[in-house]
Design a protein around this motif. Structure first.
Motif, PDB file in Angstrom:
ATOM      1  N   VAL A 424       0.832  -1.203   0.000  1.00 20.62           N
ATOM      2  CA  VAL A 424       0.000   0.000   0.000  1.00 20.62           C
ATOM      3  C   VAL A 424       0.867   1.253   0.000  1.00 20.62           C
ATOM      4  O   VAL A 424       0.544   2.247  -0.646  1.00 20.62           O
ATOM      5  CB  VAL A 424      -0.963  -0.003   1.210  1.00 20.62           C
ATOM      6  CG1 VAL A 424      -0.184   0.034   2.536  1.00 20.62           C
ATOM      7  CG2 VAL A 424      -1.920   1.191   1.119  1.00 20.62           C
ATOM      8  N   GLU A 425       2.020   1.204   0.690  1.00 16.14           N
ATOM      9  CA  GLU A 425       2.897   2.364   0.726  1.00 16.14           C
ATOM     10  C   GLU A 425       3.627   2.545  -0.597  1.00 16.14           C
ATOM     11  O   GLU A 425       3.816   3.668  -1.065  1.00 16.14           O
ATOM     12  CB  GLU A 425       3.898   2.228   1.880  1.00 16.14           C
ATOM     13  CG  GLU A 425       3.251   2.259   3.262  1.00 16.14           C
ATOM     14  CD  GLU A 425       4.291   2.225   4.364  1.00 16.14           C
ATOM     15  OE1 GLU A 425       5.302   2.933   4.250  1.00 16.14           O
ATOM     16  OE2 GLU A 425       4.087   1.488   5.347  1.00 16.14           O
ATOM     17  N   VAL A 426       4.053   1.442  -1.188  1.00 22.25           N
ATOM     18  CA  VAL A 426       4.708   1.519  -2.489  1.00 22.25           C
ATOM     19  C   VAL A 426       3.736   2.078  -3.522  1.00 22.25           C
ATOM     20  O   VAL A 426       4.098   2.923  -4.349  1.00 22.25           O
ATOM     21  CB  VAL A 426       5.214   0.128  -2.925  1.00 22.25           C
ATOM     22  CG1 VAL A 426       5.740   0.188  -4.360  1.00 22.25           C
ATOM     23  CG2 VAL A 426       6.310  -0.356  -1.990  1.00 22.25           C
ATOM     24  N   SER A 427       2.520   1.621  -3.478  1.00 25.59           N
ATOM     25  CA  SER A 427       1.511   2.097  -4.426  1.00 25.59           C
ATOM     26  C   SER A 427       1.327   3.597  -4.317  1.00 25.59           C
ATOM     27  O   SER A 427       1.191   4.297  -5.331  1.00 25.59           O
ATOM     28  CB  SER A 427       0.176   1.380  -4.184  1.00 25.59           C
ATOM     29  OG  SER A 427       0.284   0.008  -4.448  1.00 25.59           O
ATOM     30  N   LYS A 428       1.337   4.101  -3.102  1.00 25.16           N
ATOM     31  CA  LYS A 428       1.159   5.538  -2.910  1.00 25.16           C
ATOM     32  C   LYS A 428       2.361   6.319  -3.420  1.00 25.16           C
ATOM     33  O   LYS A 428       2.221   7.328  -4.114  1.00 25.16           O
ATOM     34  CB  LYS A 428       0.935   5.844  -1.435  1.00 25.16           C
ATOM     35  CG  LYS A 428       0.718   7.330  -1.155  1.00 25.16           C
ATOM     36  CD  LYS A 428       0.496   7.592   0.323  1.00 25.16           C
ATOM     37  CE  LYS A 428       0.313   9.078   0.582  1.00 25.16           C
ATOM     38  NZ  LYS A 428       0.136   9.370   2.033  1.00 25.16           N
ATOM     39  N   LEU A 429       3.578   5.830  -3.105  1.00 31.94           N
ATOM     40  CA  LEU A 429       4.797   6.523  -3.510  1.00 31.94           C
ATOM     41  C   LEU A 429       4.925   6.569  -5.022  1.00 31.94           C
ATOM     42  O   LEU A 429       5.266   7.601  -5.604  1.00 31.94           O
ATOM     43  CB  LEU A 429       6.022   5.830  -2.903  1.00 31.94           C
ATOM     44  CG  LEU A 429       6.194   5.944  -1.384  1.00 31.94           C
ATOM     45  CD1 LEU A 429       7.353   5.082  -0.922  1.00 31.94           C
ATOM     46  CD2 LEU A 429       6.409   7.395  -0.981  1.00 31.94           C
ATOM     47  N   VAL A 430       4.654   5.445  -5.679  1.00 31.73           N
ATOM     48  CA  VAL A 430       4.786   5.374  -7.129  1.00 31.73           C
ATOM     49  C   VAL A 430       3.590   6.032  -7.814  1.00 31.73           C
ATOM     50  O   VAL A 430       3.738   6.775  -8.781  1.00 31.73           O
ATOM     51  CB  VAL A 430       4.926   3.912  -7.591  1.00 31.73           C
ATOM     52  CG1 VAL A 430       4.907   3.822  -9.118  1.00 31.73           C
ATOM     53  CG2 VAL A 430       6.208   3.298  -7.050  1.00 31.73           C
ATOM     54  N   GLY A 431       2.408   5.782  -7.296  1.00 34.41           N
ATOM     55  CA  GLY A 431       1.191   6.245  -7.945  1.00 34.41           C
ATOM     56  C   GLY A 431       1.027   7.752  -7.988  1.00 34.41           C
ATOM     57  O   GLY A 431       0.339   8.274  -8.871  1.00 34.41           O
ATOM     58  N   GLU A 432       1.672   8.464  -7.066  1.00 34.95           N
ATOM     59  CA  GLU A 432       1.519   9.917  -7.059  1.00 34.95           C
ATOM     60  C   GLU A 432       2.401  10.606  -8.101  1.00 34.95           C
ATOM     61  O   GLU A 432       2.273  11.808  -8.339  1.00 34.95           O
ATOM     62  CB  GLU A 432       1.842  10.463  -5.671  1.00 34.95           C
ATOM     63  CG  GLU A 432       3.285  10.309  -5.256  1.00 34.95           C
ATOM     64  CD  GLU A 432       3.520  10.773  -3.831  1.00 34.95           C
ATOM     65  OE1 GLU A 432       4.686  10.979  -3.483  1.00 34.95           O
ATOM     66  OE2 GLU A 432       2.532  10.927  -3.083  1.00 34.95           O
ATOM     67  N   LEU A 433       3.278   9.861  -8.762  1.00 33.20           N
ATOM     68  CA  LEU A 433       4.146  10.449  -9.776  1.00 33.20           C
ATOM     69  C   LEU A 433       3.363  10.719 -11.054  1.00 33.20           C
ATOM     70  O   LEU A 433       2.714   9.828 -11.603  1.00 33.20           O
ATOM     71  CB  LEU A 433       5.325   9.517 -10.077  1.00 33.20           C
ATOM     72  CG  LEU A 433       6.289   9.264  -8.923  1.00 33.20           C
ATOM     73  CD1 LEU A 433       7.348   8.235  -9.320  1.00 33.20           C
ATOM     74  CD2 LEU A 433       6.954  10.559  -8.473  1.00 33.20           C
TER      75      LEU A 433
END
Length: 634
Positions: A424-433
């Motif tokens: 879930v944290e990886v998704s947020k970090l990558v997805g906000e780019l």
């Protein structure tokens, strides 16, 4: 000047980079038949002869739009002679919690240790789908005693000989020293036996492109792709349109690294800065990789050392000019190699060979010890099997020297926060780019390449929800020509005197054509090209205020076609000094790799690496084993 019409550029502030911009994409259709043998020699003579060159060179410049867009054009903007960036971009990778900052003074081995915190845990076995052994695979094998650096070095030397004995020969190396390799390996083995490895790179074999100083070898290659630049300039719609592809052995006698004269004017007295840093980390430097003769091409076909073959198809080209470095990594013989990128010379062969090629922001790494031909566009780069290895190599070699005299002082480097975080944290970090795409430019590639790169972006959108922003990059063709003028002018300024005094009677035909054309550029052409650099920097920085990265294919085609499609998407990274990475995202109908390029704003290597790792993870299930593969670890 009476009656002469001048092309006048719209002031840069009035040119939009939005999706609905009035700027039009200029499609470049190049037809390039081949000259060889007597016709080529005649063409060289015409370029070097004062009478014929006086009308031939102006015709070349005019037909290729150099005269219209540079010699007689009107600009409002000042020149930008070296890449300089707005201060706001020095803070992008430092204000967000997803990045780890590393002080400038951190030693190479400590930087590598810090980079390891950005990586997920590693297991020493292959997955169901193919994957290469990584740097950490080697380190783990050494630590658990399943193999030693000495044993790996011995296997490596046997495999290199096997690669040379293949039909056709793979031609990975120009020069390697068995005794020196074994000496380094034995020293590394002793450190592991004492439990004192210098870093995760200790004992890991790393190859070096021939144009980088690395003792005990002479440095014999030249920087960048003069040949491909000459080819593009001379791609004109009349009888002198040509590509200079020729085995020029008949022009040469004794030679060094493809030249007969370079070793006479430049001696290797010390390791390059990047080599010293790798030695501090314990890496085993295994020799000088093959490259296009004097770096003059996009194919790496070398008439003296042979062509480094593409492991995904030995009848295919590996790309240039760092073709040997790319091919040897793609073959599995080593996990990492160094190259130099002045016009895509790292990213292009990486894309064609199905591996990862990375160049950092201009000034982030030192070019000390690299042949100084292109002071403002050439950059050290790495070729690795994986994105995590690109991060490790970047951590090891980064850092400028006090004597580098760069204008834009880099902020402290950063690495991504652990990629092993909960999903879930990886998704947020990558997805906000936010990802910028200029579709007309992106789609100007072969169908298989376009589809493969679009598929990679669709996987990213589905997995992480990234927003794709449509943009326009104005004046792309003008940027390509400005890069060519800059490269040629810097090349002649750096090497022209030695060439005229020593090399002109000994050089191959393609070198002679290149220098003859470079001499035709005027001071007005050069200054106008730097004014175009100012304009392009404005356009790209405007896009980066709305998006975190720009994506394109790496090349417009897969191996082996030798056309301008190979360099279509890479020029901006060099001309503007932007960080960029290429990574494999699929294959064409013949099983040849397709690469995706991610370009970031200045100093945003961590952002580029983070997104690249996410794309790599999504595309890894489709990874295919190359036709030629060596395993020296197990």
């Amino acid at each position: 000047m009476g009656g002469t019409s001048h092309f006048e550029y719209t002031p840069v502030e009035e040119v939009s980079t939005s999706e609905n911009s009035e700027a039009k994409y200029r499609y470049v259709i190049v037809k390039a038949p081949v000259l060889a043998g007597i016709p080529l020699r005649c063409f060289v003579w015409m370029l070097e002869n004062g009478i014929t060159s006086s009308f031939l060179k102006p015709r070349l410049l005019r037909d290729n739009l150099i005269t219209r867009f540079f010699s007689t054009a009107k600009y409002k903007e000042p020149p930008m002679y070296i890449a300089q960036y707005p201060e706001e971009f020095a803070k992008l990778d430092h204000v967000e919690s997803r990045f780890i900052q590393v002080p400038h003074s951190t030693p190479p081995a400590e930087r590598v240790k810090a980079a390891l915190t950005s990586l997920p845990s590693v297991k020493l076995h292959r997955q169901d789908s193919f994957r290469y052994w990584t740097i950490r695979d080697y380190a783990d094998a050494y630590r658990n005693g399943s193999v030693t650096p000495t044993k790996v070095a011995q296997r490596f030397l046997i495999a290199v000989k096997e690669s040379d004995e293949r039909n056709p020969s793979m031609n990975f190396f120009i020069n390697y020293d068995e005794k020196d390799i074994l000496r380094q390996a034995e020293e590394s083995t002793a450190r592991y036996q004492k439990g004192e490895p210098l870093s995760v790179l200790d004992g890991v074999p790393v190859a070096v492109k021939d144009e980088i100083d690395c003792l005990p070898y002479p440095t014999t290659g030249l920087n960048q792709s003069l040949f491909s630049m000459v080819r593009m300039l001379c791609s004109v719609p009349w009888c002198l349109t040509f590509v200079v592809i020729l085995s020029v052995s008949d022009f040469l006698g004794d030679f060094a690294g493809g030249s007969k004269w370079l070793h006479q004017v430049r001696k290797t007295k010390d390791d390059a800065a990047c080599i010293k840093r790798l030695r501090e980390c314990g890496a085993i430097l295994v020799g000088k990789t093959n490259m296009h003769e004097l770096g003059m091409g996009t194919t790496s076909i070398n008439p003296h050392y042979g062509a480094p073959r593409n492991p995904y198809g030995p009848d295919r080209m590996s790309g240039g000019s760092s073709g040997g470095s790319a091919a040897i990594v793609a073959s599995g013989l080593i996990p990492a190699a160094l190259g130099v990128d002045g016009g895509g010379s790292v990213r292009m062969p990486a894309g064609l060979c199905g591996i990862v090629g990375m160049k950092a922001t201009f000034g982030r790494t030192s070019n000390s010890g690299v042949i100084p031909l292109n002071w403002t566009i050439g950059m050290l780069g790495s070729l690795t099997a994986t994105v995590e290895d690109a991060l490790i190599m970047y951590a090891a070699v980064l850092g400028h020297l006090p004597g580098d005299r760069i204008v834009s002082i880099p902020p402290p480097p950063t690495f991504p926060v652990s990629l092993d975080l909960p999903k879930v944290e990886v998704s947020k970090l990558v997805g906000e780019l936010k990802i910028a795409r200029y579709s007309e430019w992106f789609n100007d590639s072969d169908e298989s390449v376009k589809d493969g790169c679009h598929r990679a972006l669709e996987l990213l959108e589905q997995a992480y929800g990234n927003k794709i922003i449509e943009v326009t990059v104005p004046e792309i063709e003008e940027m390509r020509l400005a890069h060519f003028i800059t490269m040629g002018s810097e090349c002649y300024a750096s090497m022209g005197a030695d060439y005229e005094n020593v090399g002109i009677g000994l050089a191959g035909a393609d070198v002679r054509v290149g220098f003859a054309i470079y001499k035709a550029f005027s001071n007005m052409d050069f200054v106008a090209a730097q004014r175009m650099r100012y304009r392009q920097m404005h356009f790209f920085m405007d896009i980066f205020r709305r998006a975190d990265v720009i994506v394109t294919p790496v090349t417009g085609c897969t191996a082996p076609p030798v056309t301008t499609k190979l360099m279509r998407f890479q020029i901006a990274g060099n001309f503007l000094g932007l960080p960029a990475i290429s990574l494999p995202v699929g294959y064409d109908q013949y099983g040849m790799p397709i690469g995706l390029q991610i370009m970031g704003p200045p100093w945003a290597e961590a952002t580029v690496l983070q997104l690249a790792a996410a794309v790599e993870g999504l595309c890894s299930p489709m990874k295919k084993r190359p036709e030629v593969l060596f395993d020296i670890l197990t």
